[in-house]
Write an enzyme that holds these catalytic residues in place. Structure first.
Site, short mmCIF file in Angstrom:
data_model
loop_
_atom_site.label_atom_id
_atom_site.label_comp_id
_atom_site.label_asym_id
_atom_site.label_seq_id
_atom_site.Cartn_x
_atom_site.Cartn_y
_atom_site.Cartn_z
N LYS A 280 4.63 -3.06 7.93
CA LYS A 280 5.97 -2.56 7.46
C LYS A 280 7.08 -3.08 7.42
O LYS A 280 7.73 -3.62 8.66
CB LYS A 280 5.87 -1.12 8.73
CG LYS A 280 6.81 -0.08 8.12
CD LYS A 280 6.44 1.22 9.00
CE LYS A 280 7.30 2.26 8.68
NZ LYS A 280 7.22 3.45 9.19
N THR B 193 10.76 5.81 3.33
CA THR B 193 12.27 5.96 3.17
C THR B 193 12.82 4.88 3.27
O THR B 193 13.86 4.39 2.70
CB THR B 193 12.82 7.28 4.09
OG1 THR B 193 11.76 8.26 4.16
CG2 THR B 193 13.83 7.80 3.43
N ALA C 106 11.29 1.74 4.29
CA ALA C 106 10.14 0.71 4.54
C ALA C 106 9.23 0.47 3.15
O ALA C 106 9.07 1.54 2.72
CB ALA C 106 9.63 0.63 5.64
N VAL C 107 8.71 -0.68 3.39
CA VAL C 107 7.77 -0.76 2.34
C VAL C 107 6.35 -1.47 3.16
O VAL C 107 6.61 -2.24 4.01
CB VAL C 107 8.15 -2.02 1.13
CG1 VAL C 107 6.72 -2.10 0.48
CG2 VAL C 107 9.29 -1.86 0.32
N VAL C 108 5.40 -0.74 2.92
CA VAL C 108 4.06 -1.14 3.62
C VAL C 108 3.13 -1.85 2.93
O VAL C 108 2.77 -1.46 1.90
CB VAL C 108 3.68 0.35 4.28
CG1 VAL C 108 2.31 0.00 5.33
CG2 VAL C 108 4.70 1.18 5.08
N ASP D 56 9.51 14.97 14.45
CA ASP D 56 9.19 14.68 13.04
C ASP D 56 7.70 14.83 13.07
O ASP D 56 7.03 14.35 11.95
CB ASP D 56 9.58 13.67 12.54
CG ASP D 56 9.57 13.79 11.04
OD1 ASP D 56 9.33 14.73 10.32
OD2 ASP D 56 9.63 12.57 10.26
N VAL E 49 0.72 -1.05 -0.24
CA VAL E 49 0.03 0.11 0.14
C VAL E 49 0.81 1.15 0.05
O VAL E 49 0.34 2.61 -0.31
CB VAL E 49 -0.90 -0.15 1.18
CG1 VAL E 49 -2.07 -0.97 1.02
CG2 VAL E 49 -0.34 -0.04 2.34
N GLY E 50 2.10 0.94 0.14
CA GLY E 50 2.80 2.29 0.35
C GLY E 50 4.39 1.86 0.52
O GLY E 50 4.85 1.11 0.67
N GLU E 51 5.09 3.30 0.48
CA GLU E 51 6.56 3.00 0.51
C GLU E 51 7.23 4.35 1.10
O GLU E 51 6.76 5.51 0.56
CB GLU E 51 7.27 2.71 -0.73
CG GLU E 51 8.59 2.57 -0.91
CD GLU E 51 8.93 1.80 -2.10
OE1 GLU E 51 8.06 1.63 -2.98
OE2 GLU E 51 10.11 1.54 -2.22
#
Ligand SMILES: Nc1ncnc2c1ncn2[C@@H]1O[C@H](COP(=O)(O)OP(=O)(O)OP(=O)(O)O)[C@@H](O)[C@H]1O
Ligand SMILES: [Mg+2]
Lengths: 364, 370
Positions: free
Chosen positions: B44, B25, B27-29, B137, B21-23
């Protein structure tokens, strides 16, 4: 996460002089997952040792029947002795690198925790120690490069550290935050500054330094696996100055009855920690450890000796299993993408298929 | 199998991994499910093998803090397991983030909605600070929103604890638009106040629906801040001219917040002003913010379930880039372990981060398929 360094965090556990608990500490992974009774600790080590011996014996026998008969495997207490020796190496290395106390204390905790899940017959404490220390520099936010680390330690390569890092992290349950007694002592020390009418000749700074020495000695013992950081800190203060520890405890008790400030229960606890620290708070006798280490060479798990027959067999078996898993998964995907997948029979576009395949994870 | 490996295998079995579903910096999720009850989760996956110094600091921080912090307004880390040399964090699945909501022009925010998001943000932050954890952050994109409307602070990859007050820290943290002036001036001794500044910027952004202090460079960031809030005097902020990276960036007059935030209540502006005080020690704490009259005045905060949500759920979060781990020409199964020449994940530099999300780069497989 840090151990209580403010006055209100300095007292915890059921038998503390103050009834108020420390909710932060009690929510911690340390409180929930890494505290044992002395009996439980003993049992964990004994069972771990027995299981390891049985398994290694099997491996020996599979290789050559009868070959395990004359092997003198290590006992749980011998394993523990060897770990303790490597605990004592950590302060030396930390001194060499000028690491902060947080790093030292954390690495020691990791090393002890690691051997509540693993046996020295599988993983020799030397490299595990180097790995826990390297990991502790990172988890306490004092990172140094692996290059700088290994090049300053004789006969150590990057892979000695990296190969085990994941196993260590896993053995710790990825629970990296540790509450330390030296922090709790610091909290008590800050409280002490506000105590009035202390005897003239009392030298709190000197007492603090002595107490800190005892805290450091406590790291050679199991105290941190049994007692809370504050209990250990208070004990160490009481060894250095019974009077100051009483005054501190009294100041924490609502009804400051100075005559009877410590509950009987707390006295027992402090007594037990005191015995531990004064009797076992030092590195083990080198000669007896040397004997253990010599025997370890003969009874270590051959599956973990890189390049050995048993090692290669294990790797091959693992490879076979993951290959099978990969094939099955790919097969499942192809079937899902094939005819049966869509009840309405409409084809997935090539692009869609490619995307679905791409979205699959590649490792499990 | 070792006991440790066995325990890991048990954990791994509890979670099923579905599609990506996403990426981020590092990690890939993936979307995933809990095997026993099909509860939706996010997995993650952090690649460990690729770092020459071993486990990467962001991963370590994220795991370290999320393992300890359990709070309604902090993303829940449900489990951690490893697969080969990857570290997998199982997180509660969260549909969207505050950035998406702010940018969705079809949504109208009521003052009560903004108050609700702010209350949840401060509650989560107060809990971090109470546990001696600095987030470092905070920005709308790291405030994730659950399907029931609860806001959760996420992305602890830069977090650290502040055991010793006065301990030196790096000033290279916090995405520029949300970074407080003391960091821009290179201060190494800072504390919880840095997070509060970021929340102030987010508060302003919720009212304006556009970033409040969008500087283009670090230097321009200071100018942008001073243009909005006036150049600080020695009295406003004693000693700031002695900070390591201090440079004068021009004299700007202080304009009242009221001029820009025309619709805000006096309470809202008072709280905003206290989050954006120059002198870090005078800036309001998360705990005091929660007791600020703003939160007790009418209108009361909206119930989370009543908050605006992003309208289009498909795709809930855009795919930035498709992983190049498929070899379409191979005769065997279409999926294999990482090919040696696989696409490297794109690392965003701090500059990229600020110029918006990296452009989607999709691979066209149609040409190659056999
Ligand atoms: N808990 C979650 N539930 C659902 N989707 C998530 C979750 N966490 C992350 N994602 C998705 O995965 C993407 C990557 O998340 P991640 O936190 O790794 O990085 P990021 O915040 O986008 O970037 P960066 O690493 O630069 O902070 C997110 O943008 C989001 O689309
Ligand atoms: Mg993020």
């Amino acid at each position: 996460m840090i151990a209580g360094n403010t006055s209100k965090d300095s007292a915890e556990a059921d038998n503390s002089p103050v009834k108020k608990k420390n909710p932060l500490y009690e929510a911690s992974t340390q409180y929930r997952n890494w505290r044992y009774s002395p009996e439980r600790l003993e049992a964990v080590r004994t069972q771990l040792n027995a299981a390891a011996v049985a398994k290694i014996r099997n491996t020996f026998e599979a290789d050559e029947p009868g070959s395990s008969a004359n092997v003198a495997f290590l006992s749980a207490s011998e394993e523990h002795l060897l770990v303790k020796l490597y605990v004592s190496k950590i302060p030396q290395l930390c001194g060499h690198f000028h690491f902060p106390e947080e790093v030292e204390a954390t690495a020691i905790t990791y090393l002890k925790r690691f051997y509540l899940k693993n046996t020295v017959m599988d993983w020799h404490p030397k490299n595990v120690m180097l790995t826990t220390l390297f990991l502790a520099t990172k988890t306490t936010n004092n990172p140094i490069s692996l290059e700088a680390y290994t090049s300053n330690i004789p006969k150590t390569s990057a892979s000695d550290v990296l190969d085990l890092e994941f196993l260590v992290a896993q053995s710790l349950g990825f629970e990296f935050a540790v509450w330390h007694a030296h922090r709790a002592l610091w909290g008590i020390w800050l409280d002490l500054q506000s105590l009035t009418d202390l005897p003239e000749d009392l030298r709190p700074q000197d007492i603090y330094e002595i107490a800190l020495k005892h805290v450091r000695a406590s790291r050679f013992t199991d105290a941190e696996l049994i007692y809370t950081p504050s209990q250990i800190a208070l004990t160490c203060l009481s060894i250095a100055s019974p009077l100051l520890s009483q005054r501190w405890a009294a100041s924490k008790t609502a009804s400051s009855s100075i005559s009877e400030p410590l509950s009987e229960l707390l006295k027992d606890t402090l007594g037990a920690i005191n015995a531990m620290v004064t009797q076992n708070g030092h590195p083990p006798d080198i000669e007896s450890v040397r004997e253990v280490d010599r025997r370890l060479k003969l009874c270590k798990n051959p599956e973990k000796v890189v390049g050995s027959k048993a090692y290669l067999a294990r790797i091959a078996e693992e490879e076979r299993l993951s290959e099978r898993k990969r094939n099955k998964k790919a097969e499942d995907v192809r079937r899902a993408l094939g005819e049966g997948a869509d009840p309405f029979g409409s084809d997935l576009s090539d692009k869609e298929q490619a995307k679905r395949l791409a979205e699959l994870d590649d490792d499990d | 199998m070792d006991a440790v490996e066995k325990a890991n295998a048990e954990r791994q079995k509890r979670w099923a991994k579905d599609q990506k579903v996403g990426e981020g910096t590092y990690a890939v999720v993936y979307r995933g499910r809990e095997a026993v009850n099909q509860r939706k989760v996010a997995i993650k996956k952090i690649k460990v093998g690729q770092f020459k110094d071993g486990l990467d600091m962001s991963a370590i921080r994220e795991v370290k803090y999320l393992r300890e912090l359990h709070h309604q307004n902090i993303i829940e880390l449900l489990d951690v397991f490893s697969s080969k040399t990857n570290l997998n964090l199982v997180l509660e699945f969260l549909d969207s983030d505050l950035e998406m909501i702010i940018k969705d022009r079809t949504l109208v925010f009521l003052p009560a909605d903004i108050k609700s998001w702010m209350a949840m943000t401060f509650r989560g932050l107060e809990f971090c600070h109470r546990n001696f954890v600095l987030h470092r952050d905070l920005k709308p994109n790291n405030l994730l929103i659950a399907s029931d409307g609860q806001l959760k602070i996420a992305d602890f990859g830069l977090a650290r604890d502040f055991a010793d007050p006065g301990y030196k820290m790096t000033c290279q943290v916090i995405t520029r638009w949300y970074r407080p002036p003391e960091l821009l001036y290179g201060s190494r001794y800072y504390s919880t106040a840095v997070d509060v500044w970021s929340v102030g910027c987010i508060f302003a952004e919720l009212m304006l629906r556009t970033p409040y202090l969008p500087g283009e460079t670090d230097m321009d960031q200071l100018k942008t801040i001073f243009r909005a809030l006036g150049t600080p005097t020695e009295e406003d902020w004693p000693g700031h001219t002695k900070l390591p990276d201090y440079v004068p960036v021009g004299q700007f007059p202080r304009t009242p917040l009221r001029d820009l935030f025309t619709a805000a209540t006096a309470d809202a502006l008072n709280l905003l002003g206290k989050c954006l005080i120059y002198e870090p020690r005078k800036r309001i704490s998360a705990r005091d913010a929660l007791h600020h009259p703003y939160f007790f005045a009418l209108p009361y905060p909206s119930h989370p379930s009543k908050l605006p949500k992003v309208s289009t759920q498909t795709p809930s979060r855009p795919l930035e880039e498709v992983d190049g781990n498929v070899d379409m020409n191979a005769s065997g199964p279409g999926v294999k372990a990482a090919a040696p020449n696989r696409l490297k994940r794109k690392l965003t530099s701090p500059g990229d981060e600020l110029s918006g999300r990296p452009l989607a780069r999709r691979l066209d497989f149609t040409q190659k398929r056999v």
